[in-house]
Design a protein around this motif. Sequence first.
Motif, short mmCIF file in Angstrom:
data_model
loop_
_atom_site.label_atom_id
_atom_site.label_comp_id
_atom_site.label_asym_id
_atom_site.label_seq_id
_atom_site.Cartn_x
_atom_site.Cartn_y
_atom_site.Cartn_z
N ASP A 1 -3.27 12.37 -6.82
CA ASP A 1 -2.97 10.85 -6.76
C ASP A 1 -4.32 10.34 -5.77
O ASP A 1 -4.43 10.87 -4.84
CB ASP A 1 -1.81 10.44 -6.31
N TYR A 2 -5.10 9.19 -6.05
CA TYR A 2 -6.02 8.33 -5.46
C TYR A 2 -5.39 7.14 -5.33
O TYR A 2 -4.51 6.70 -5.92
CB TYR A 2 -7.38 8.49 -5.72
N GLN A 3 -6.06 6.44 -4.15
CA GLN A 3 -5.55 4.95 -4.37
C GLN A 3 -5.61 4.24 -5.51
O GLN A 3 -4.64 3.34 -5.76
CB GLN A 3 -6.59 4.35 -3.11
N GLN B 1 0.85 -1.30 0.03
CA GLN B 1 -0.04 0.09 0.04
C GLN B 1 0.89 1.36 -0.02
O GLN B 1 0.73 2.21 -0.72
CB GLN B 1 -0.89 0.04 1.19
N GLN B 2 1.95 1.25 0.93
CA GLN B 2 2.80 2.45 0.94
C GLN B 2 3.65 2.62 -0.46
O GLN B 2 3.70 3.67 -0.64
CB GLN B 2 3.78 1.97 2.23
N ARG C 1 1.28 4.21 -3.07
CA ARG C 1 1.02 5.48 -2.75
C ARG C 1 2.20 6.21 -3.34
O ARG C 1 1.65 7.04 -4.02
CB ARG C 1 0.77 5.57 -1.25
N ASN D 1 1.95 6.42 -7.25
CA ASN D 1 0.92 7.15 -7.39
C ASN D 1 1.29 8.70 -7.36
O ASN D 1 1.24 9.60 -8.30
CB ASN D 1 -0.33 6.98 -6.73
#
Length: 446
Positions: free
Chosen positions: A429-431, A370-371, A374, A377
């Motif tokens: 940026d979004y997820q 996830q990190q 991110r 992105n």
Amino acid sequence: MTENKYLYVETFGCQMNVNDSEKIATLLKDEGYLPTDDPERADLVILNTCSVRAKAEQKVYGHLGRFKGARSRKKGFLLGVGGCVAQQEGERLLQKVPWLDLVFGTHNLHLLPEIVRAAERGERRAEVGFIDNETRLDLFPETGGEGGVTRFVTVMQGCDNFCSYCIVPYVRGREISRRSSDIIDEVRKSVAEGVKEVTLLGQNVNSYGLKTEGELSFAGLIRRIAEVDGLERIRFTTSHPKDISPELIACFAEVPKLCGHIHLPAQSGSDAVLARMNRGYTRAGYLEKVEALRAARPGIQFTGDMIVGFPGETEEDFQATISLMEEVRYADLFSFIYSPRPETAAAGIRDTVSRKEKQSRLDRLQTLQQQMKRERNISFVGTRQLVLVEGVSKRGDQLYGRIDGNRIANFAADQSLIGTMAEVIITQDYQNSLLGEIVTDKGDAR
Ligand code: SAH
Ligand code: SF4
Ligand code: F3S
């Protein structure tokens, strides 16, 4: 005049199944079944199933339960199961589920009209035989599809790799490459219908042609497809690291239509685990290919798949997976807890990792991913990107498309841009997506 009958198909699993579902709908249209997306309205419900992990298989039984009383509500209602669970279970499904009317395997789509007619007469049939390669060559699924700017084109089916955890070779059968002439014809036809981007599809696309005498290699196929006028972009999925050839890497340097993204599942970062998985490459071999791809196409985006908790995986093996992720920095990663599958070689290896430990490894891996996602992105913010505009976004007030590296970008612009290449500057940026603004001056997009 006979009354219309309706077909509802629910698709589980991978893109192969999505394609097969389209084929099912086409075949059954000729039998008088019109597609509906409302299961309540359907006279025939088909579940097109996946058995890659135990959870996927269990899901099917849950869905079958939903239709238990359907015949008493609707006269003549029929329920069918196709796809990989059907292939795995065959006749047993009819025995286990008394309210099920028909079962057809991954090689038996062409028999479906006959099987449905039998079911209409009250005959319950399960057809799950594998068919010979000559017949398969003539039955390769054309995606068909209506409208749309992007399309999947099947180039091969089946898998001969027998990764020790994987059921796919058992439920999809032996690997076979479609004739390149048929593939190129389908691409040309799609482009004539307005398609601008094709994704070449198969379980292991980069072994395309290797086992067929006189056939193009996968790299050769990409170069031929790139010659099709009017086609803007080529993508492919899925590829196996062991079959990434120097010729394919060269395509990333020399074929501008080939997009800068590759789904390259590593499965593990530990040599010991990779060997037990029968993957046919080492960690160093995988990383060498990643580096060569980066050299050929700077900025290329990697996505992948990882399995945690493979039998015998130690904390040290798991840490090797984490450090591989840190070296590759995947834009996206699909991660799974190992699930023993019937018939596979690994199902016989004693499972030493506890459930709790497996879950903890998955959680740690996903937190890191996830990190990294991110960060990836954020790195796009402020860059100019070429986007193939695919349509109106779900929210309705924006357009959407993919950047070269495969992330979705949304931006406000006139609908007349659908089907064209637009230059967009990324602003946020979004997820799972990026937000952009259309660029009107003429700069260099990356
Ligand atoms: N042909 C593709 C994908 C096959 S299935 C390929 O080779 O990459 C998609 C993913 O499911 C695999 O990449 C793998 O990560 C995962 N998978 C397959 N079998 C599994 C199992 N028994 N347990 C957990 N994950 C599995
Ligand atoms: Fe399964 Fe391996 Fe074939 Fe992929 S390459 S489908 S993981 S056996
Ligand atoms: Fe699942 Fe079959 Fe695809 S097992 S992943 S639907 S090939």
